[in-house]
Motif scaffolding. Sequence first.
Motif, PDB file in Angstrom:
ATOM      1  N   LEU A 150      59.866   8.717 -23.948  1.00 13.64           N
ATOM      2  CA  LEU A 150      60.802   8.880 -25.065  1.00 13.64           C
ATOM      3  C   LEU A 150      61.602  10.171 -24.973  1.00 13.64           C
ATOM      4  CD1 LEU A 150      58.822   7.725 -28.233  1.00 13.64           C
ATOM      5  CD2 LEU A 150      61.035   6.824 -27.476  1.00 13.64           C
ATOM      6  N   SER A 151      62.835  10.103 -25.406  1.00 13.34           N
ATOM      7  CA  SER A 151      63.653  11.293 -25.601  1.00 13.34           C
ATOM      8  C   SER A 151      63.422  11.820 -27.020  1.00 13.34           C
ATOM      9  CB  SER A 151      65.138  10.950 -25.417  1.00 13.34           C
ATOM     10  OG  SER A 151      65.362  10.461 -24.108  1.00 13.34           O
ATOM     11  N   LYS A 152      63.749  13.071 -27.243  1.00 12.21           N
ATOM     12  CA  LYS A 152      63.599  13.643 -28.582  1.00 12.21           C
ATOM     13  C   LYS A 152      64.437  12.843 -29.577  1.00 12.21           C
ATOM     14  CE  LYS A 152      62.236  18.398 -27.640  1.00 12.21           C
ATOM     15  NZ  LYS A 152      62.517  19.834 -27.898  1.00 12.21           N
ATOM     16  N   GLY A 153      63.836  12.553 -30.715  1.00 10.64           N
ATOM     17  CA  GLY A 153      64.515  11.747 -31.729  1.00 10.64           C
ATOM     18  C   GLY A 153      64.221  10.270 -31.612  1.00 10.64           C
ATOM     19  N   LEU A 171      43.921   8.095 -32.670  1.00 10.17           N
ATOM     20  CA  LEU A 171      45.249   7.776 -32.142  1.00 10.17           C
ATOM     21  C   LEU A 171      46.324   8.042 -33.192  1.00 10.17           C
ATOM     22  CD1 LEU A 171      46.183   6.622 -29.382  1.00 10.17           C
ATOM     23  CD2 LEU A 171      46.442   4.431 -30.523  1.00 10.17           C
ATOM     24  N   VAL A 172      46.035   7.703 -34.446  1.00 13.22           N
ATOM     25  CA  VAL A 172      46.971   7.995 -35.531  1.00 13.22           C
ATOM     26  C   VAL A 172      47.209   9.498 -35.629  1.00 13.22           C
ATOM     27  CG1 VAL A 172      47.350   7.898 -38.026  1.00 13.22           C
ATOM     28  CG2 VAL A 172      46.392   5.918 -36.835  1.00 13.22           C
ATOM     29  N   TYR A 173      46.128  10.277 -35.513  1.00  8.63           N
ATOM     30  CA  TYR A 173      46.272  11.734 -35.555  1.00  8.63           C
ATOM     31  C   TYR A 173      47.124  12.234 -34.390  1.00  8.63           C
ATOM     32  CZ  TYR A 173      45.252  16.689 -35.274  1.00  8.63           C
ATOM     33  OH  TYR A 173      45.388  18.047 -35.192  1.00  8.63           O
ATOM     34  N   LEU A 174      46.875  11.670 -33.199  1.00 10.31           N
ATOM     35  CA  LEU A 174      47.607  12.111 -32.010  1.00 10.31           C
ATOM     36  C   LEU A 174      49.108  11.899 -32.169  1.00 10.31           C
ATOM     37  CD1 LEU A 174      47.744  13.099 -29.067  1.00 10.31           C
ATOM     38  CD2 LEU A 174      47.219  10.760 -28.343  1.00 10.31           C
ATOM     39  N   VAL A 175      49.515  10.698 -32.581  1.00 12.85           N
ATOM     40  CA  VAL A 175      50.961  10.439 -32.707  1.00 12.85           C
ATOM     41  C   VAL A 175      51.561  11.262 -33.844  1.00 12.85           C
ATOM     42  CG1 VAL A 175      50.873   8.157 -31.638  1.00 12.85           C
ATOM     43  CG2 VAL A 175      50.586   8.359 -34.116  1.00 12.85           C
ATOM     44  N   SER A 176      50.752  11.542 -34.879  1.00  9.56           N
ATOM     45  CA  SER A 176      51.253  12.348 -35.995  1.00  9.56           C
ATOM     46  C   SER A 176      51.567  13.777 -35.579  1.00  9.56           C
ATOM     47  CB  SER A 176      50.230  12.357 -37.137  1.00  9.56           C
ATOM     48  OG  SER A 176      50.027  11.055 -37.648  1.00  9.56           O
ATOM     49  N   CYS A 177      50.973  14.216 -34.469  1.00 12.44           N
ATOM     50  CA  CYS A 177      51.221  15.576 -33.975  1.00 12.44           C
ATOM     51  C   CYS A 177      52.569  15.701 -33.266  1.00 12.44           C
ATOM     52  CB  CYS A 177      50.113  15.995 -33.001  1.00 12.44           C
ATOM     53  SG  CYS A 177      48.515  16.267 -33.779  1.00 12.44           S
ATOM     54  N   VAL A 178      53.123  14.584 -32.806  1.00 14.38           N
ATOM     55  CA  VAL A 178      54.345  14.666 -31.994  1.00 14.38           C
ATOM     56  C   VAL A 178      55.525  13.889 -32.582  1.00 14.38           C
ATOM     57  CG1 VAL A 178      53.127  15.147 -29.834  1.00 14.38           C
ATOM     58  CG2 VAL A 178      53.530  12.771 -30.516  1.00 14.38           C
ATOM     59  N   PHE A 204      60.620  11.368 -32.501  1.00 13.02           N
ATOM     60  CA  PHE A 204      59.766  12.067 -31.540  1.00 13.02           C
ATOM     61  C   PHE A 204      60.236  13.517 -31.395  1.00 13.02           C
ATOM     62  CE2 PHE A 204      58.784  12.868 -26.891  1.00 13.02           C
ATOM     63  CZ  PHE A 204      57.418  13.020 -27.070  1.00 13.02           C
ATOM     64  N   GLU A 205      59.297  14.445 -31.548  1.00 12.50           N
ATOM     65  CA  GLU A 205      59.633  15.869 -31.516  1.00 12.50           C
ATOM     66  C   GLU A 205      59.420  16.498 -30.142  1.00 12.50           C
ATOM     67  OE1 GLU A 205      57.119  17.124 -34.762  1.00 12.50           O
ATOM     68  OE2 GLU A 205      58.797  17.018 -36.176  1.00 12.50           O
ATOM     69  N   GLY A 206      58.978  15.694 -29.188  1.00 15.31           N
ATOM     70  CA  GLY A 206      58.741  16.207 -27.841  1.00 15.31           C
ATOM     71  C   GLY A 206      57.303  16.674 -27.678  1.00 15.31           C
ATOM     72  N   ILE A 207      56.910  16.894 -26.416  1.00 22.80           N
ATOM     73  CA  ILE A 207      55.561  17.347 -26.113  1.00 22.80           C
ATOM     74  C   ILE A 207      55.630  18.262 -24.888  1.00 22.80           C
ATOM     75  CG2 ILE A 207      55.104  15.274 -24.732  1.00 22.80           C
ATOM     76  CD1 ILE A 207      52.152  15.533 -25.571  1.00 22.80           C
ATOM     77  N   ALA A 208      54.885  19.344 -24.927  1.00 23.68           N
ATOM     78  CA  ALA A 208      54.859  20.280 -23.801  1.00 23.68           C
ATOM     79  C   ALA A 208      54.289  19.582 -22.569  1.00 23.68           C
ATOM     80  CB  ALA A 208      54.019  21.510 -24.154  1.00 23.68           C
ATOM     81  N   GLU A 209      54.833  19.929 -21.410  1.00 14.85           N
ATOM     82  CA  GLU A 209      54.442  19.256 -20.183  1.00 14.85           C
ATOM     83  C   GLU A 209      52.953  19.427 -19.877  1.00 14.85           C
ATOM     84  OE1 GLU A 209      54.748  16.870 -16.884  1.00 14.85           O
ATOM     85  OE2 GLU A 209      56.224  17.200 -18.475  1.00 14.85           O
ATOM     86  N   ASP A 210      52.390  20.604 -20.164  1.00 13.17           N
ATOM     87  CA  ASP A 210      50.969  20.793 -19.860  1.00 13.17           C
ATOM     88  C   ASP A 210      50.088  19.929 -20.763  1.00 13.17           C
ATOM     89  OD1 ASP A 210      51.751  22.294 -22.028  1.00 13.17           O
ATOM     90  OD2 ASP A 210      50.378  23.958 -21.625  1.00 13.17           O
ATOM     91  N   TYR A 211      50.493  19.715 -22.030  1.00 17.83           N
ATOM     92  CA  TYR A 211      49.746  18.825 -22.910  1.00 17.83           C
ATOM     93  C   TYR A 211      49.843  17.386 -22.425  1.00 17.83           C
ATOM     94  CZ  TYR A 211      49.216  22.575 -26.368  1.00 17.83           C
ATOM     95  OH  TYR A 211      48.888  23.719 -27.018  1.00 17.83           O
TER      96      TYR A 211
END
Length: 216
Positions: A150-153, A171-178, A204-211
């Motif tokens: 996904l791209s941001k947004g 899983l709900v918590y995980l997606v809620s983080c990003v 989608f707010e993006g995710i750091a590559e290391d995460y």
Amino acid sequence: MYEILSAFQLINLQCTKKFISLHLCEARGAFVSATNHYFMGLRKQSEENIEWDWVACTLNPHFEGNDQRHLTGDDALITETVVHWYFGADNTGDMRLRPNIEGAWEKMKSKGPVMLVTADGCMGGAASGQACAMDAQLQFCQVVTAMGALSKGGNLVMRMASLCDHASLCLVYLVSCVFARTSVCKPTTSASTSSETFLVCEHFEGIAEDYLQALL
């Protein structure tokens, strides 16, 4: 899927010249078909002739190594639109495998900004512990695939068999983080006797590559 796209207004044609989507665990093609009908309706209302490009992933029904019990018996859409289907680096279409997830990321990067991912992979109503474990693994892999594509947004729509187990809640918590907003949706067109719900994850707010690599 059509009802969700309409209710949440997940497709915005005003800020793009080409709309790109990725559809995971897509056989027999219901989410793609619904998205197609909804997109065409929107385009008729738009002054711009915006193009829609899509990629779908699923277990390859023509790969002899796949378990026939898990394959679709209706491959008409796959056969007619084969250029839009991605079966992974190994041609199995198994999106639980790291090379296939990474291959999907690369394929989508070559197309442009991805603004919608749908995920339809779950057993749907199966209650055994083994089925729940299979669901948890597959759904986690779908989320990781979506976050890398996904791209941001962009937005994610994911079918869930249940929200009453530990893995689903995590899983709900995980997606809620990003994602800026995560909703649990039970469409009126979904059978009331079924436990299925849909996660609708917006912006989608993006995710750091290391995460992302740690999740992978």
